[in-house]
Design an enzyme around this catalytic site. Structure first.
Site, short mmCIF file in Angstrom:
data_model
loop_
_atom_site.label_atom_id
_atom_site.label_comp_id
_atom_site.label_asym_id
_atom_site.label_seq_id
_atom_site.Cartn_x
_atom_site.Cartn_y
_atom_site.Cartn_z
N PRO A 87 7.28 9.44 -0.76
CA PRO A 87 6.53 9.79 0.22
C PRO A 87 5.14 9.41 0.19
O PRO A 87 4.28 9.32 1.22
CB PRO A 87 6.65 11.28 0.51
CG PRO A 87 7.79 11.83 -0.40
CD PRO A 87 7.99 10.38 -1.47
N GLU A 114 10.04 16.05 -8.51
CA GLU A 114 8.65 15.63 -7.82
C GLU A 114 8.14 14.40 -8.17
O GLU A 114 7.05 14.11 -7.53
CB GLU A 114 7.45 16.56 -8.57
CG GLU A 114 7.88 18.13 -8.41
CD GLU A 114 8.22 18.43 -7.11
OE1 GLU A 114 9.24 19.19 -6.96
OE2 GLU A 114 7.44 18.36 -6.32
N ARG A 156 20.01 -7.50 6.23
CA ARG A 156 20.49 -7.90 7.61
C ARG A 156 19.76 -8.95 7.95
O ARG A 156 19.89 -9.70 8.94
CB ARG A 156 20.45 -6.85 8.74
CG ARG A 156 19.20 -6.16 9.16
CD ARG A 156 19.19 -5.26 9.88
NE ARG A 156 19.58 -5.61 11.48
CZ ARG A 156 18.72 -6.21 12.28
NH1 ARG A 156 17.69 -6.28 11.93
NH2 ARG A 156 19.31 -6.56 13.58
N ASP A 171 14.92 -8.24 17.67
CA ASP A 171 14.92 -7.02 17.20
C ASP A 171 13.54 -6.36 17.79
O ASP A 171 12.55 -6.95 18.20
CB ASP A 171 14.86 -7.11 15.85
CG ASP A 171 16.21 -6.71 14.94
OD1 ASP A 171 17.10 -6.79 15.62
OD2 ASP A 171 15.92 -7.01 13.50
C1 LIG Z 1 9.53 8.71 -6.45
O1 LIG Z 1 9.05 10.04 -6.21
C2 LIG Z 1 9.70 10.81 -4.96
C3 LIG Z 1 9.37 12.10 -5.06
C4 LIG Z 1 10.12 12.91 -3.91
C5 LIG Z 1 10.71 12.07 -3.16
C6 LIG Z 1 11.28 10.74 -3.17
C7 LIG Z 1 12.39 10.01 -2.30
O2 LIG Z 1 11.57 9.59 -1.46
C8 LIG Z 1 11.10 10.16 -0.18
O3 LIG Z 1 11.23 11.32 -0.14
C9 LIG Z 1 10.49 9.47 0.74
C10 LIG Z 1 10.63 8.02 0.71
N1 LIG Z 1 9.92 7.63 1.93
N2 LIG Z 1 9.68 8.83 2.79
C11 LIG Z 1 10.14 9.90 1.97
C12 LIG Z 1 10.66 10.06 -4.06
#
Ligand SMILES: COc1cccc(COC(=O)c2cn[nH]c2)c1
Length: 241
Positions: A87, A114, A156, A171
């Site tokens: 995120p 996390e 793709r 697209d």
């Molecule tokens: C690498 O650390 C973490 C921590 C928490 C969740 C995640 C998974 O990715 C997402 O949640 C995400 C990816 N793009 N939008 C949301 C990865």
């Protein structure tokens, strides 16, 4: 040579769909090679531990660096881009997908908990590009779903993977605008008619109408994309639309 995709995850079964349908056929045709690897293969203890409490305190757990280091040394071809869905990443866009599709392959690191100890990405940058990317502003339980999304978006774009090359070229987001509405038979359905211009055979009028629909939809749903268009991308006819 085939586009090589490797995924490191503690839930390898989650990536089973990568073997199916479109990607499956592309893989069968030798266009794409996909490998899914269980991170726990590279743990060092009887409990196959991959996480621990965060330094500095705070909620949740962090993925320990050692298993990642060993896994990446075993799996990542030198110079191959490491993609870490998070995120906290830079936005993953069609332009990013198009760029990655020109490379020999990708290695994906699926984070859980996390996140992954930051030293993994920092250390991995010494053996090739590292991209911490977000597929959207929400939080998932792990990176696996994001990997399914990105692998589909990138593969793709590899010549031969999608049957109709035109559909890839036209697209949504290809010209920076959203795709307008599409219609097919029957001409009348539930008392709703297909816009007559589309049945007119007047290809110039159809192109103008479609452009107007794209602009209108983009202004309504994604004004940020409109604002991001380079100068001169919109001509007088566009502004009149
Ligand atoms: C690498 O650390 C973490 C921590 C928490 C969740 C995640 C998974 O990715 C997402 O949640 C995400 C990816 N793009 N939008 C949301 C990865």
């Amino acid at each position: 040579a085939a586009f090589r995709v490797d995924v490191l995850t503690i839930f390898p079964e989650y990536l089973a769909p990568l073997g199916q349908s479109l990607l499956g056929k592309a893989a069968q045709r030798g266009l794409v090679d996909i490998g899914v690897h269980d991170l726990r293969q590279w743990t060092g203890d009887v409990h196959r531990t991959v996480d621990d409490s965060p330094y500095g305190g705070g909620p949740g757990m962090v993925m320990r660096p050692e298993p990642w280091g060993r896994a990446l040394e075993a799996v990542r071809p030198p110079g191959t881009r490491l993609v870490v869905p998070t995120p906290a990443g830079r936005p993953f866009t069609q332009a990013v997908a198009a760029q990655w599709a020109t490379e020999p392959g990708l290695v994906f690191a699926c984070g859980r908990y996390e996140g992954i100890d930051q030293r993994v990405a920092d250390w991995a940058a010494g053996s090739g590009p590292v991209s911490e990317v977000s597929i959207g502003d929400y939080v998932l339980a792990g990176g696996e779903s994001a990997v399914l999304v990105m692998v589909e978006a990138v593969t793709r774009l590899i010549p031969g993977v999608v049957g109709n090359a035109d559909s890839v070229e036209f697209d949504s987001h290809a010209d920076g605008l959203l795709e307008g509405p599409s219609y097919t038979r029957p001409a009348s359905w539930q008392g709703l008619e297909v816009p007559p211009v589309l049945l007119s055979g007047d290809h110039a009028a159809i192109a103008r109408w479609r452009r107007g629909q794209s602009l209108r939809r983009t202004a309504d749903r994604r004004p940020d994309l409109l604002a991001a268009l380079p100068d001169g991308a919109l001509d007088a006819a566009d502004r009149a639309a």
